[in-house]
Write a protein that holds these residues in place. Structure first.
Motif, PDB file in Angstrom:
ATOM      1  N   PRO A  85       0.808  -1.231   0.000  1.00 13.37           N
ATOM      2  CA  PRO A  85       0.000   0.000   0.000  1.00 13.37           C
ATOM      3  C   PRO A  85       0.839   1.278   0.000  1.00 13.37           C
ATOM      4  CG  PRO A  85      -0.767  -1.525   1.701  1.00 13.37           C
ATOM      5  CD  PRO A  85       0.479  -2.110   1.120  1.00 13.37           C
ATOM      6  N   GLU A  86       2.024   1.238   0.568  1.00 12.32           N
ATOM      7  CA  GLU A  86       2.843   2.463   0.615  1.00 12.32           C
ATOM      8  C   GLU A  86       3.328   2.892  -0.770  1.00 12.32           C
ATOM      9  OE1 GLU A  86       5.445  -1.013   2.054  1.00 12.32           O
ATOM     10  OE2 GLU A  86       3.502  -0.230   2.600  1.00 12.32           O
ATOM     11  N   LEU A  87       3.161   2.038  -1.774  1.00 12.81           N
ATOM     12  CA  LEU A  87       3.543   2.404  -3.141  1.00 12.81           C
ATOM     13  C   LEU A  87       2.370   2.973  -3.933  1.00 12.81           C
ATOM     14  CD1 LEU A  87       5.801  -0.660  -4.044  1.00 12.81           C
ATOM     15  CD2 LEU A  87       6.509   1.618  -3.334  1.00 12.81           C
ATOM     16  N   ALA A  88       1.196   3.057  -3.316  1.00 13.04           N
ATOM     17  CA  ALA A  88      -0.002   3.554  -4.004  1.00 13.04           C
ATOM     18  C   ALA A  88       0.200   4.988  -4.478  1.00 13.04           C
ATOM     19  CB  ALA A  88      -1.206   3.468  -3.070  1.00 13.04           C
ATOM     20  N   ASN A  89      -0.403   5.299  -5.604  1.00 13.81           N
ATOM     21  CA  ASN A  89      -0.390   6.645  -6.191  1.00 13.81           C
ATOM     22  C   ASN A  89       1.010   7.148  -6.507  1.00 13.81           C
ATOM     23  OD1 ASN A  89      -3.241   6.932  -6.072  1.00 13.81           O
ATOM     24  ND2 ASN A  89      -3.039   7.278  -3.867  1.00 13.81           N
ATOM     25  N   GLN A  90       1.901   6.240  -6.876  1.00 12.74           N
ATOM     26  CA  GLN A  90       3.260   6.616  -7.262  1.00 12.74           C
ATOM     27  C   GLN A  90       3.544   6.071  -8.654  1.00 12.74           C
ATOM     28  OE1 GLN A  90       6.482   5.858  -4.533  1.00 12.74           O
ATOM     29  NE2 GLN A  90       5.065   5.670  -2.812  1.00 12.74           N
ATOM     30  N   GLU A  91       4.408   6.764  -9.374  1.00 12.45           N
ATOM     31  CA  GLU A  91       4.877   6.257 -10.655  1.00 12.45           C
ATOM     32  C   GLU A  91       6.094   5.388 -10.364  1.00 12.45           C
ATOM     33  OE1 GLU A  91       6.806   8.040 -14.663  1.00 12.45           O
ATOM     34  OE2 GLU A  91       4.984   9.015 -13.922  1.00 12.45           O
ATOM     35  N   LEU A  92       6.087   4.158 -10.854  1.00 11.06           N
ATOM     36  CA  LEU A  92       7.165   3.213 -10.577  1.00 11.06           C
ATOM     37  C   LEU A  92       7.848   2.791 -11.860  1.00 11.06           C
ATOM     38  CD1 LEU A  92       5.241   0.869  -8.112  1.00 11.06           C
ATOM     39  CD2 LEU A  92       6.771   2.745  -7.516  1.00 11.06           C
ATOM     40  N   ASP A  93       9.107   2.507 -11.767  1.00 12.31           N
ATOM     41  CA  ASP A  93       9.865   1.908 -12.862  1.00 12.31           C
ATOM     42  C   ASP A  93       9.954   0.424 -12.556  1.00 12.31           C
ATOM     43  OD1 ASP A  93      11.493   1.403 -15.018  1.00 12.31           O
ATOM     44  OD2 ASP A  93      13.282   2.283 -14.124  1.00 12.31           O
ATOM     45  N   LEU A  94       9.240  -0.396 -13.316  1.00  8.89           N
ATOM     46  CA  LEU A  94       9.199  -1.832 -13.072  1.00  8.89           C
ATOM     47  C   LEU A  94       9.991  -2.579 -14.131  1.00  8.89           C
ATOM     48  CD1 LEU A  94       5.386  -2.196 -12.352  1.00  8.89           C
ATOM     49  CD2 LEU A  94       7.233  -2.100 -10.683  1.00  8.89           C
ATOM     50  N   VAL A  95      10.645  -3.643 -13.718  1.00  6.23           N
ATOM     51  CA  VAL A  95      11.342  -4.538 -14.631  1.00  6.23           C
ATOM     52  C   VAL A  95      10.752  -5.915 -14.423  1.00  6.23           C
ATOM     53  CG1 VAL A  95      13.550  -5.562 -15.274  1.00  6.23           C
ATOM     54  CG2 VAL A  95      13.455  -3.181 -14.518  1.00  6.23           C
ATOM     55  N   ILE A  96      10.248  -6.514 -15.486  1.00  9.25           N
ATOM     56  CA  ILE A  96       9.647  -7.843 -15.386  1.00  9.25           C
ATOM     57  C   ILE A  96      10.493  -8.817 -16.190  1.00  9.25           C
ATOM     58  CG2 ILE A  96       7.636  -9.252 -15.914  1.00  9.25           C
ATOM     59  CD1 ILE A  96       5.943  -6.743 -15.509  1.00  9.25           C
ATOM     60  N   VAL A  97      10.959  -9.843 -15.527  1.00 14.59           N
ATOM     61  CA  VAL A  97      11.701 -10.924 -16.175  1.00 14.59           C
ATOM     62  C   VAL A  97      10.863 -12.166 -15.986  1.00 14.59           C
ATOM     63  CG1 VAL A  97      13.823 -12.278 -16.162  1.00 14.59           C
ATOM     64  CG2 VAL A  97      13.901  -9.836 -15.620  1.00 14.59           C
ATOM     65  N   TYR A  98      10.521 -12.824 -17.080  1.00 14.06           N
ATOM     66  CA  TYR A  98       9.696 -14.012 -16.920  1.00 14.06           C
ATOM     67  C   TYR A  98      10.386 -15.254 -17.466  1.00 14.06           C
ATOM     68  CZ  TYR A  98       8.339 -13.352 -21.819  1.00 14.06           C
ATOM     69  OH  TYR A  98       8.353 -13.188 -23.174  1.00 14.06           O
ATOM     70  N   GLN A  99      10.112 -16.349 -16.818  1.00 11.84           N
ATOM     71  CA  GLN A  99      10.653 -17.650 -17.190  1.00 11.84           C
ATOM     72  C   GLN A  99       9.630 -18.682 -16.742  1.00 11.84           C
ATOM     73  OE1 GLN A  99      14.578 -18.425 -15.723  1.00 11.84           O
ATOM     74  NE2 GLN A  99      14.414 -20.615 -16.015  1.00 11.84           N
ATOM     75  N   SER A 100       9.299 -19.591 -17.630  1.00 14.74           N
ATOM     76  CA  SER A 100       8.321 -20.616 -17.294  1.00 14.74           C
ATOM     77  C   SER A 100       8.863 -21.512 -16.187  1.00 14.74           C
ATOM     78  CB  SER A 100       7.990 -21.463 -18.523  1.00 14.74           C
ATOM     79  OG  SER A 100       7.087 -22.485 -18.183  1.00 14.74           O
ATOM     80  N   THR A 101       7.997 -21.857 -15.250  1.00 18.23           N
ATOM     81  CA  THR A 101       8.411 -22.767 -14.176  1.00 18.23           C
ATOM     82  C   THR A 101       8.231 -24.220 -14.595  1.00 18.23           C
ATOM     83  OG1 THR A 101       6.206 -22.676 -13.192  1.00 18.23           O
ATOM     84  CG2 THR A 101       7.862 -21.130 -12.350  1.00 18.23           C
ATOM     85  N   GLN A 102       7.597 -24.430 -15.754  1.00 16.10           N
ATOM     86  CA  GLN A 102       7.388 -25.781 -16.267  1.00 16.10           C
ATOM     87  C   GLN A 102       8.431 -26.064 -17.340  1.00 16.10           C
ATOM     88  OE1 GLN A 102       3.393 -25.772 -17.670  1.00 16.10           O
ATOM     89  NE2 GLN A 102       2.518 -25.556 -15.633  1.00 16.10           N
ATOM     90  N   GLN A 103       9.247 -27.059 -17.117  1.00 16.28           N
ATOM     91  CA  GLN A 103      10.284 -27.403 -18.079  1.00 16.28           C
ATOM     92  C   GLN A 103       9.689 -28.293 -19.160  1.00 16.28           C
ATOM     93  OE1 GLN A 103      13.670 -29.459 -16.459  1.00 16.28           O
ATOM     94  NE2 GLN A 103      15.030 -28.488 -17.897  1.00 16.28           N
ATOM     95  N   THR A 104       9.937 -27.932 -20.411  1.00 14.34           N
ATOM     96  CA  THR A 104       9.433 -28.726 -21.528  1.00 14.34           C
ATOM     97  C   THR A 104      10.565 -29.487 -22.175  1.00 14.34           C
ATOM     98  OG1 THR A 104       9.758 -26.946 -23.116  1.00 14.34           O
ATOM     99  CG2 THR A 104       7.618 -27.026 -21.994  1.00 14.34           C
TER     100      THR A 104
END
Length: 70
Positions: free
Chosen positions: A19-38
């Motif tokens: 909640p303390e981040l509410a109403n703020q502009e944030l710089d987000l970095v999203i790194v995604y990797q599947s947790t299911q190995q194919t």
């Protein structure tokens, strides 16, 4: 922050932040990797995908350094 999240059928991901981040502009970095190995993630496939990647930019070692490391 690091966590595992579930993406819904529409490809949407909901992220709840403190909640303390509410109403703020944030710089987000999203790194995604599947947790299911194919099967395609087999180690041999990974090695094959890198084979020849330095063909146009070989690693050169100076002659003096080659004697020291040999």
């Amino acid at each position: 922050m690091s966590f595992i999240a579930k993406v819904d059928n529409n490809g949407k991901l909901n992220i709840q932040l403190p909640p303390e981040l509410a109403n703020q502009e944030l710089d987000l970095v999203i790194v995604y990797q599947s947790t299911q190995q194919t099967k395609s993630e087999d180690i041999h496939d990974v090695v094959d995908s890198f084979y020849g990647c330095l063909e146009d930019d070989p690693i050169l070692v100076e002659e003096q350094n080659q004697k020291e490391t040999a």
